[in-house]
Scaffold this active site. Structure first.
Site, PDB file in Angstrom:
ATOM      1  N   SER A 185     -10.730 -20.059  -9.604  1.00 49.36           N
ATOM      2  CA  SER A 185     -12.050 -20.605  -9.063  1.00 49.36           C
ATOM      3  C   SER A 185     -12.372 -19.893  -7.734  1.00 49.36           C
ATOM      4  O   SER A 185     -13.506 -20.100  -7.390  1.00 49.36           O
ATOM      5  CB  SER A 185     -11.648 -22.215  -8.931  1.00 49.36           C
ATOM      6  OG  SER A 185     -10.588 -22.211  -7.801  1.00 49.36           O
ATOM      7  N   HIS A 213     -12.578 -24.571 -14.818  1.00 51.54           N
ATOM      8  CA  HIS A 213     -13.798 -23.734 -14.468  1.00 51.54           C
ATOM      9  C   HIS A 213     -14.297 -22.900 -15.771  1.00 51.54           C
ATOM     10  O   HIS A 213     -14.535 -21.883 -15.672  1.00 51.54           O
ATOM     11  CB  HIS A 213     -13.424 -22.699 -13.459  1.00 51.54           C
ATOM     12  CG  HIS A 213     -13.649 -23.423 -12.001  1.00 51.54           C
ATOM     13  ND1 HIS A 213     -14.974 -23.530 -11.562  1.00 51.54           N
ATOM     14  CD2 HIS A 213     -12.616 -23.983 -11.366  1.00 51.54           C
ATOM     15  CE1 HIS A 213     -14.491 -24.271 -10.220  1.00 51.54           C
ATOM     16  NE2 HIS A 213     -13.308 -24.350 -10.088  1.00 51.54           N
ATOM     17  N   LYS A 244     -16.858 -31.146 -13.514  1.00 47.72           N
ATOM     18  CA  LYS A 244     -17.637 -29.986 -13.171  1.00 47.72           C
ATOM     19  C   LYS A 244     -18.532 -29.598 -14.241  1.00 47.72           C
ATOM     20  O   LYS A 244     -19.540 -30.589 -14.201  1.00 47.72           O
ATOM     21  CB  LYS A 244     -16.568 -28.752 -13.250  1.00 47.72           C
ATOM     22  CG  LYS A 244     -15.733 -28.899 -11.921  1.00 47.72           C
ATOM     23  CD  LYS A 244     -14.670 -27.876 -11.725  1.00 47.72           C
ATOM     24  CE  LYS A 244     -14.022 -28.090 -10.569  1.00 47.72           C
ATOM     25  NZ  LYS A 244     -12.546 -27.778 -10.415  1.00 47.72           N
TER      26      LYS A 244
HETATM   27  C1  LIG Z   1     -11.363 -28.554  -9.777  1.00 45.57           C
HETATM   28  C2  LIG Z   1     -10.040 -28.282 -10.000  1.00 45.57           C
HETATM   29  C3  LIG Z   1      -9.066 -29.118 -10.356  1.00 45.57           C
HETATM   30  C4  LIG Z   1      -9.213 -30.594  -9.746  1.00 45.57           C
HETATM   31  O1  LIG Z   1     -10.032 -31.290 -10.959  1.00 45.57           O
HETATM   32  P1  LIG Z   1     -10.610 -32.748 -10.365  1.00 45.57           P
HETATM   33  O2  LIG Z   1     -10.732 -33.297 -11.698  1.00 45.57           O
HETATM   34  O3  LIG Z   1     -11.773 -32.421  -9.594  1.00 45.57           O
HETATM   35  O4  LIG Z   1      -9.285 -33.274  -9.733  1.00 45.57           O
HETATM   36  C5  LIG Z   1      -7.824 -28.656 -10.755  1.00 45.57           C
HETATM   37  N1  LIG Z   1      -7.769 -27.510 -11.173  1.00 45.57           N
HETATM   38  C6  LIG Z   1      -8.417 -26.403 -11.048  1.00 45.57           C
HETATM   39  C7  LIG Z   1      -8.565 -25.081 -11.355  1.00 45.57           C
HETATM   40  C8  LIG Z   1      -9.858 -26.775 -10.516  1.00 45.57           C
HETATM   41  O5  LIG Z   1     -10.781 -25.830 -10.371  1.00 45.57           O
END
Ligand SMILES: *Cc1c(COP(=O)(O)O)cnc(C)c1O
Length: 397
Positions: A185, A213, A244
């Site tokens: 990310s 992502h 996301k």
């Molecule tokens: C955003 C993200 C998370 C956390 O996700 P949430 O649902 O916001 O807790 C976990 N792993 C990665 C790679 C992320 O980018």
């Protein structure tokens, strides 16, 4: 005693400020979209949301959520196995498993919890977990909570991964699992999933990928990193987020075969000891998945936008990581420069945040932009022009 405790916290905060690492929160006074209003009344172009498909403020998604509040109520006020399961939870689990190509799925209130609760029920001291050095904090924490032997390979370094697999084999590990973000990310780069899967094959290891992502927009049907690489059945356990691309509220999941999911439902602590996902989020996510399947043009626009933007920024002379992903990191090095640049961008109407230690390694500070399907060419051009102007002011070009 108390006095010295609070004084030591103040000290630590002061140190964070001095190093230029203090993170300020900014207040948004409008829904999440490509142009947002800030609390101070200004209106800025938004280039830092994870809203890749523009669904966070989508009318149909919002309607699905509000209809569900009317019909199903606001919250479940219980964990899933007590009285917190609504038929919609199960429908979404089935929908996600069939969309992503797995036998079964388990929902969590966040992917942080999905990753945090994944390893401990499945692996113990007889097993080996082999993890990319740049994996997300939630994966690192999840592995810490588990008794398995830990191996860490240099980021995306396949010969180092091979070394770890060899070591795990020599130590007689019962089961081995390779663990990686699908898309990193902070860098906007893909895991080398083709090579990871062939090493996994060679060493009879399992593969776990976190596709936060990627789910919904990476790959020709939005099924994620596996689809991007054209890999079928190579990834045994897939985790992802609903927070996301899939509407942006919150929620996470694990997709895997039935035995994995069933055991997680029996033993995974964030599932057993935390409240169920709100039915309105579940309903809105179902709608988001319908849009993912029914409107492939959204995905196409992400990549057109990303290609154009990356190309123009490189022409200006900025160092950009990655190839085509809509996460576009503009590398600046120094944390203070990144903070300053982000501030200047905001003064010029562009909302893009600087990232620095501990979120990225020291001296690898950057501005990370995230392109989405709803950004217009004019909006992209405005950002490019502003980067040129501010970059020249700060002597970066
Ligand atoms: C955003 C993200 C998370 C956390 O996700 P949430 O649902 O916001 O807790 C976990 N792993 C990665 C790679 C992320 O980018």
């Amino acid at each position: 005693m108390k006095k010295s405790f609070y004084a030591s916290l103040e000290n630590e905060l002061e140190k964070i400020r001095e190093e230029g690492l203090f993170k300020e929160e900014r207040f948004i006074a409008s829904p999440q979209k490509t142009r947002v209003e800030l609390a101070n009344g200004s209106s800025v172009l938004n280039f830092c949301a994870n809203d890749y498909l523009g669904l966070a403020n989508n009318l149909d998604v919002k309607k699905a959520a509000s209809e569900s509040v009317e019909k199903d109520g606001f919250g479940m006020a219980s964990v899933r196995f007590i009285c917190g399961t609504n038929d919609k939870h199960r429908q979404l689990e089935e929908k996600l498993s069939s969309f992503l190509g797995y036998e079964d799925c388990i929902l969590y209130v966040a992917c942080f919890d999905a990753n945090g609760g994944l390893f401990e029920p499945l692996f113990d001291e007889n097993d080996a977990i082999i993890s990319d050095a740049l994996n997300h904090a939630s994966i690192i924490d999840g592995i810490r909570l588990c008794k398995a032997k830990r191996f860490r390979y240099e980021h995306s370094n396949m010969s180092d991964l091979k070394r770890c697999l060899e070591e795990a084999k020599e130590q007689g590990a019962r089961h081995k699992i390779i663990v990686s973000d699908g898309v990193f990310s902070m860098d906007g780069t893909y895991a080398k999933l083709d090579e990871i899967c062939s090493l996994a094959n060679e060493y009879e290891a399992l593969v776990m990928i976190d596709d936060c992502h990627a789910t919904g927009f990476v790959g020709s049907n939005g099924r994620g990193t596996s689809e991007h690489f054209g890999i079928k059945d190579g990834v045994d356990i897939l985790t992802g987020t609903l927070g996301k691309a899939l509407g942006g509220a919150s929620g996470g999941f694990v997709c895997a075969n039935k035995s994995v999911v069933e055991l997680l439902k029996q033993k995974s602590r964030p599932y057993l000891f935390s409240n169920a996902l709100s039915p309105s989020i579940v309903s809105a996510t179902m709608k988001a998945l319908e849009i993912v399947e029914g409107e492939p043009d959204r995905r196409q626009r992400i990549y057109e936008n990303s290609k154009y933007f990356r190309g123009e920024m490189k022409k200006l002379g900025f160092e950009i990581l990655g190839t085509d992903h809509p996460i576009v990191p503009v590398m600046l090095g120094d944390a203070k420069v990144a903070q300053h640049m982000s501030k200047k961008l905001l003064e010029n109407g562009i909302y893009a945040v600087g990232f620095f230690y501990p979120v990225v390694p020291k001296n690898k500070a950057r501005i990370r932009l995230q392109i989405n399907s709803e950004h217009t060419k004019e909006e992209l051009d405005k950002v490019i022009d502003t980067f040129k102007k501010v970059g020249e002011e700060l002597n970066l070009l």
